[in-house]
Design an enzyme around this catalytic site. Structure first.
Site, PDB file in Angstrom:
ATOM      1  N   CYS A 129       1.930   4.411  -7.927  1.00 28.01           N
ATOM      2  CA  CYS A 129       1.414   5.537  -7.146  1.00 28.01           C
ATOM      3  C   CYS A 129       0.680   6.536  -8.031  1.00 28.01           C
ATOM      4  CB  CYS A 129       2.542   6.217  -6.390  1.00 28.01           C
ATOM      5  SG  CYS A 129       3.857   6.896  -7.442  1.00 28.01           S
ATOM      6  N   ASN A 136      -2.025   8.674   1.355  1.00 28.25           N
ATOM      7  CA  ASN A 136      -1.035   7.871   0.649  1.00 28.25           C
ATOM      8  C   ASN A 136      -1.688   6.599   0.106  1.00 28.25           C
ATOM      9  OD1 ASN A 136       1.440   7.096  -0.364  1.00 28.25           O
ATOM     10  ND2 ASN A 136       2.493   7.069   1.600  1.00 28.25           N
ATOM     11  N   HIS A 150       7.070  10.655  -5.920  1.00 22.55           N
ATOM     12  CA  HIS A 150       5.927   9.887  -5.438  1.00 22.55           C
ATOM     13  C   HIS A 150       4.661  10.702  -5.659  1.00 22.55           C
ATOM     14  CE1 HIS A 150       3.776   6.884  -3.247  1.00 22.55           C
ATOM     15  NE2 HIS A 150       3.556   7.618  -2.173  1.00 22.55           N
TER      16      HIS A 150
END
Length: 492
Positions: A293, A455, A425
């Site tokens: 990520c 995302n 994240h």
């Protein structure tokens, strides 16, 4: 009607022949015979059609559940239609049994006394689990609680398939849509239990009337909460001692940067601004089975800077950072700042075409494959009270967020579920907005301010790959600790 017997008196009588002589009612009798004949003909044709269907159904069944774009078959419609009849249900069960059994065909059966699978998972009662091997005993061991929570199962048992056909059917569709492959039947049954529990939680949540968001099944359906967190929520942050760490050589001063890009007479609109509507956001990507990520967040914000400053769409390589960022840990997590540092030290980013993403497959750093490099000069840390200002005048922001496993099945709306205990994240803040919503507690419409976040779990997750989190008019409220770390890369 008269009845006559005809024979020759000179010959031995061998056979009598019947002759009907019609009188006044012969016409109606003939019509009756003709009706009987028609009925018999139709019946024969019907029987022939049934025989034809019987001998051709196997061939038709082979293509019934294909996912070819050429035949335009809607699986959901077909399966739902089949569920309306007992024969349709039995057909689905037969297809499911074929699918499940195929997992054992390429693997030898375990011998008697093989290690028993205890299935130590949530919802399994050890006293009910008699330690029966799923391979050596393919009967029984199937229970469903009153709340439809599957405690343990045996997908080889027809009774279980029939009793839990809806959930098994959804699992079958899930396997097809996500191209899921499991090495063994035991693994498949384990994943089915996890899928069933996730599906149950989704259904329970969507029945709530006081939640602002909805959940939906997706590719994470066969992952337990622990597995999801370990695979996707592994961002590394500097923690509470961030301000005590030595300054990074490539980090610029915020006040100097904002003066350069914000016009002196500019008036900030704190209600709404969405970079997706202004050509400042590139398509959503999917990090797949890799904890990268940090790479997608940093690379995505660089892509946005090129789109805003250069007025051109560029897609850069996350795989280059996964392979070559010496300050990060590839698929096992990393830091946003280290990604920017290494991006500069490596001489820039390769294009996505030159250095394509391969997820968790092992790769050796190979910068020679790049035909051209796209670099940044520095990056700037965004103060906690300047998010909307920085977003509007500088561009999308790479941020950290404290996500929970509830994020996995977010489908849409304003997320008001549980958050993680700490930032874990990395995502991209691309905009903010406001919507009037009805407050059931006060009984009136109220203004609801939110951040728009991009995302890296694919466009089939959330609202096309995005999630909305609550904030306030000034942008000070940070749901799920968004922006504990927040940075914008700079091209100049």
């Amino acid at each position: 009607m008269e009845y006559h017997m005809e024979y020759s008196p000179n010959e031995v009588i061998k056979q009598e022949r019947e002759v009907f002589v019609g009188k006044e009612k012969s016409g109606s009798k003939f019509k009756r015979k003709r009706s009987i004949f028609i009925v018999l003909t139709v019946s024969i044709c019907f029987m022939f059609a049934l025989m034809l269907f019987y001998f051709t159904r196997n061939e038709n069944n082979k293509t019934l559940f294909t996912n070819s774009l050429s035949n335009n078959i809607n699986d959901d419609y077909i399966i739902n239609s089949l569920l309306k009849s007992e024969s349709g249900k039995k057909f689905i069960v037969s297809k499911l049994e074929e699918l499940i059994s195929s997992y054992d065909k390429e693997k030898k059966m375990r011998t008697t006394g093989a290690e028993e699978n205890n299935m130590n998972m949530n919802g399994i009662d050890d006293k009910d689990n008699k330690s029966v091997s799923f391979v050596n005993k393919k009967n029984g061991n199937l229970k469903v609680n009153n709340n439809n929570q599957v405690s343990y199962s045996n997908l080889f048992d027809t009774k279980f398939l029939m009793d839990n056909l809806e959930t098994v059917n959804l699992f079958y569709i899930f396997l097809k849509e996500n191209n899921k492959k499991y090495e063994t039947s035991e693994e498949m049954q384990k994943r089915f239990i996890i899928f069933s529990e996730n599906y149950r939680k989704i259904e329970l949540h969507n029945k709530k009337t006081n939640s602002l968001y909805k959940r939906g099944m997706n590719k994470f359906g066969d992952l337990s909460p622990e597995e999801f967190r370990s695979k996707y929520l592994n961002l590394k942050t500097h923690g509470p001692f961030k301000t005590l760490s030595p300054p990074v050589s490539y980090e610029a001063n915020y006040e100097d940067v904002i003066k350069k890009y914000k016009p002196a007479d500019a008036k900030l609109d704190r209600i709404a601004y969405d970079w997706r509507l202004h050509g400042g956001v590139t398509p959503v990507k999917d990090q797949a089975l890799c904890g990268s990520c940090w790479a997608f967040s940093s690379v995505g914000s660089v892509e946005s800077q090129y789109a805003i400053r250069k007025k051109a769409l560029f897609l850069f390589s996350e795989q280059e950072l996964v392979d070559c960022s010496v300050k990060n840990n590839g698929c096992y997590g990393g830091y946003i700042t280290n990604a920017f540092d290494d991006m500069i030290d490596l001489g820039g980013l390769c294009s996505q075409d030159d250095y394509p993403y391969v997820s968790n497959l092992p790769e050796t750093c190979n910068l020679k494959r790049c035909n051209e490099r796209y670099t940044i000069k520095s990056y700037v840390s965004i103060p906690d009270d300047k998010f909307k200002e920085a977003l509007r005048y500088l561009g999308p922001i790479s941020i950290s967020i404290a996500a929970s496993d509830d994020f996995a099945f977010y489908r849409g709306g304003f997320y008001d579920g549980e958050c993680g205990a700490a930032p874990n994240h990395a995502v991209i803040l691309v905009g903010y907005g406001m919507k009037d919503i009805y407050n059931e507690d006060t009984g009136r419409m109220e203004k609801f301010y939110y951040y728009i976040i991009k995302n890296s779990w694919g466009s089939d997750w959330g609202e096309g790959g995005y999630i909305n989190l609550e904030t306030d008019e000034n942008g000070y409220k940070k749901t799920c600790s968004i922006g504990t770390e927040a940075y914008v890369p700079l091209l100049e």
